[in-house]
Design a protein around this motif. Structure first.
Motif, PDB file in Angstrom:
ATOM      1  N   TYR A  22       0.881  -1.167   0.000  1.00 39.08           N
ATOM      2  CA  TYR A  22       0.000   0.000   0.000  1.00 39.08           C
ATOM      3  C   TYR A  22       0.916   1.214   0.000  1.00 39.08           C
ATOM      4  O   TYR A  22       1.595   1.496   0.998  1.00 39.08           O
ATOM      5  CB  TYR A  22      -0.880  -0.050   1.255  1.00 39.08           C
ATOM      6  N   ASN A  23       0.986   1.909  -1.132  1.00 35.41           N
ATOM      7  CA  ASN A  23       1.949   2.990  -1.325  1.00 35.41           C
ATOM      8  C   ASN A  23       1.247   4.290  -1.680  1.00 35.41           C
ATOM      9  O   ASN A  23       0.192   4.288  -2.318  1.00 35.41           O
ATOM     10  CB  ASN A  23       2.925   2.641  -2.452  1.00 35.41           C
ATOM     11  N   PHE A  24       1.862   5.391  -1.289  1.00 35.64           N
ATOM     12  CA  PHE A  24       1.404   6.724  -1.677  1.00 35.64           C
ATOM     13  C   PHE A  24       2.346   7.277  -2.740  1.00 35.64           C
ATOM     14  O   PHE A  24       3.549   7.015  -2.722  1.00 35.64           O
ATOM     15  CB  PHE A  24       1.407   7.679  -0.484  1.00 35.64           C
ATOM     16  N   ARG A  25       1.799   8.093  -3.644  1.00 36.50           N
ATOM     17  CA  ARG A  25       2.588   8.805  -4.652  1.00 36.50           C
ATOM     18  C   ARG A  25       2.423  10.307  -4.416  1.00 36.50           C
ATOM     19  O   ARG A  25       1.316  10.790  -4.225  1.00 36.50           O
ATOM     20  CB  ARG A  25       2.082   8.518  -6.057  1.00 36.50           C
ATOM     21  N   PHE A  26       3.549  11.014  -4.475  1.00 34.62           N
ATOM     22  CA  PHE A  26       3.507  12.464  -4.343  1.00 34.62           C
ATOM     23  C   PHE A  26       4.768  13.048  -4.964  1.00 34.62           C
ATOM     24  O   PHE A  26       5.881  12.654  -4.580  1.00 34.62           O
ATOM     25  CB  PHE A  26       3.389  12.879  -2.875  1.00 34.62           C
ATOM     26  N   ARG A  27       4.590  13.956  -5.909  1.00 27.55           N
ATOM     27  CA  ARG A  27       5.706  14.670  -6.550  1.00 27.55           C
ATOM     28  C   ARG A  27       6.812  13.739  -7.021  1.00 27.55           C
ATOM     29  O   ARG A  27       7.966  13.872  -6.626  1.00 27.55           O
ATOM     30  CB  ARG A  27       6.255  15.735  -5.630  1.00 27.55           C
ATOM     31  N   ILE A  57       9.666  -1.437  -7.054  1.00 28.20           N
ATOM     32  CA  ILE A  57      10.677  -0.441  -7.444  1.00 28.20           C
ATOM     33  C   ILE A  57      10.919  -0.499  -8.946  1.00 28.20           C
ATOM     34  O   ILE A  57      10.979   0.536  -9.616  1.00 28.20           O
ATOM     35  CB  ILE A  57      11.979  -0.652  -6.645  1.00 28.20           C
ATOM     36  N   GLU A  58      11.036  -1.690  -9.498  1.00 28.49           N
ATOM     37  CA  GLU A  58      11.241  -1.829 -10.944  1.00 28.49           C
ATOM     38  C   GLU A  58      10.049  -1.263 -11.723  1.00 28.49           C
ATOM     39  O   GLU A  58      10.229  -0.586 -12.729  1.00 28.49           O
ATOM     40  CB  GLU A  58      11.472  -3.298 -11.309  1.00 28.49           C
ATOM     41  N   MET A  59       8.839  -1.522 -11.264  1.00 27.61           N
ATOM     42  CA  MET A  59       7.644  -0.999 -11.921  1.00 27.61           C
ATOM     43  C   MET A  59       7.643   0.529 -11.898  1.00 27.61           C
ATOM     44  O   MET A  59       7.410   1.175 -12.924  1.00 27.61           O
ATOM     45  CB  MET A  59       6.390  -1.524 -11.223  1.00 27.61           C
ATOM     46  N   TYR A  60       7.933   1.104 -10.732  1.00 26.78           N
ATOM     47  CA  TYR A  60       7.937   2.564 -10.619  1.00 26.78           C
ATOM     48  C   TYR A  60       9.060   3.184 -11.453  1.00 26.78           C
ATOM     49  O   TYR A  60       8.878   4.260 -12.028  1.00 26.78           O
ATOM     50  CB  TYR A  60       8.050   2.990  -9.158  1.00 26.78           C
ATOM     51  N   ARG A  61      10.190   2.542 -11.546  1.00 23.23           N
ATOM     52  CA  ARG A  61      11.281   3.055 -12.395  1.00 23.23           C
ATOM     53  C   ARG A  61      10.838   3.115 -13.851  1.00 23.23           C
ATOM     54  O   ARG A  61      11.108   4.092 -14.544  1.00 23.23           O
ATOM     55  CB  ARG A  61      12.527   2.179 -12.283  1.00 23.23           C
ATOM     56  N   ARG A  62      10.146   2.060 -14.316  1.00 28.72           N
ATOM     57  CA  ARG A  62       9.647   2.055 -15.696  1.00 28.72           C
ATOM     58  C   ARG A  62       8.641   3.184 -15.923  1.00 28.72           C
ATOM     59  O   ARG A  62       8.524   3.699 -17.032  1.00 28.72           O
ATOM     60  CB  ARG A  62       9.011   0.707 -16.037  1.00 28.72           C
ATOM     61  N   GLN A  63       7.930   3.566 -14.881  1.00 27.76           N
ATOM     62  CA  GLN A  63       6.947   4.642 -14.986  1.00 27.76           C
ATOM     63  C   GLN A  63       7.581   6.029 -14.830  1.00 27.76           C
ATOM     64  O   GLN A  63       6.899   7.040 -14.945  1.00 27.76           O
ATOM     65  CB  GLN A  63       5.853   4.457 -13.930  1.00 27.76           C
ATOM     66  N   GLY A  64       8.878   6.072 -14.533  1.00 34.38           N
ATOM     67  CA  GLY A  64       9.590   7.343 -14.447  1.00 34.38           C
ATOM     68  C   GLY A  64       9.625   7.987 -13.073  1.00 34.38           C
ATOM     69  O   GLY A  64      10.078   9.121 -12.953  1.00 34.38           O
ATOM     70  N   LEU A  65       9.167   7.281 -12.042  1.00 33.42           N
ATOM     71  CA  LEU A  65       9.245   7.847 -10.704  1.00 33.42           C
ATOM     72  C   LEU A  65      10.687   7.802 -10.210  1.00 33.42           C
ATOM     73  O   LEU A  65      11.450   6.918 -10.592  1.00 33.42           O
ATOM     74  CB  LEU A  65       8.293   7.127  -9.749  1.00 33.42           C
ATOM     75  N   GLU A  66      11.056   8.742  -9.368  1.00 37.59           N
ATOM     76  CA  GLU A  66      12.465   8.938  -9.021  1.00 37.59           C
ATOM     77  C   GLU A  66      12.890   8.345  -7.685  1.00 37.59           C
ATOM     78  O   GLU A  66      14.049   7.989  -7.517  1.00 37.59           O
ATOM     79  CB  GLU A  66      12.785  10.435  -9.039  1.00 37.59           C
ATOM     80  N   VAL A  67      11.989   8.275  -6.705  1.00 39.15           N
ATOM     81  CA  VAL A  67      12.380   7.870  -5.351  1.00 39.15           C
ATOM     82  C   VAL A  67      11.369   6.861  -4.816  1.00 39.15           C
ATOM     83  O   VAL A  67      10.159   7.057  -4.956  1.00 39.15           O
ATOM     84  CB  VAL A  67      12.446   9.088  -4.400  1.00 39.15           C
TER      85      VAL A  67
END
Length: 77
Positions: A22-27, A57-67
């Motif tokens: 369960y993760n939050f996304r912000f900026r 982490i791999e999924m978010y990297r593919r989506q361009g998220l940084e941290v």
């Protein structure tokens, strides 16, 4: 959430669920807020928690998220 601020991820190996995140996304950041793992399906050297976070982490990297922040506080100097 319609604005994409919250992710509920189900991680599976075949038909077997090994964990939820369960993760939050912000900026352009992801905050790992809550998780649950099924240790009953793993062998002693398998790590369902590590596997789930790695795949996220791999999924978010593919989506361009940084941290990907585990919310563990600041590191000492």
């Amino acid at each position: 959430m319609p604005a994409g601020e919250i992710d509920l991820l189900r991680i599976a190996a075949g038909d077997q669920t090994i964990g939820f995140l369960y993760n939050f996304r912000f900026r352009n950041r992801v905050y790992a807020y809550q998780s649950g793992f099924d240790y009953s399906v793993s062998h002693p050297h398998q790590k369902p928690g590590l596997t789930c976070h790695h795949l996220a982490i791999e999924m978010y990297r593919r989506q361009g998220l940084e941290v990907y922040d585990f919310l563990a506080g600041r590191r000492p100097l």
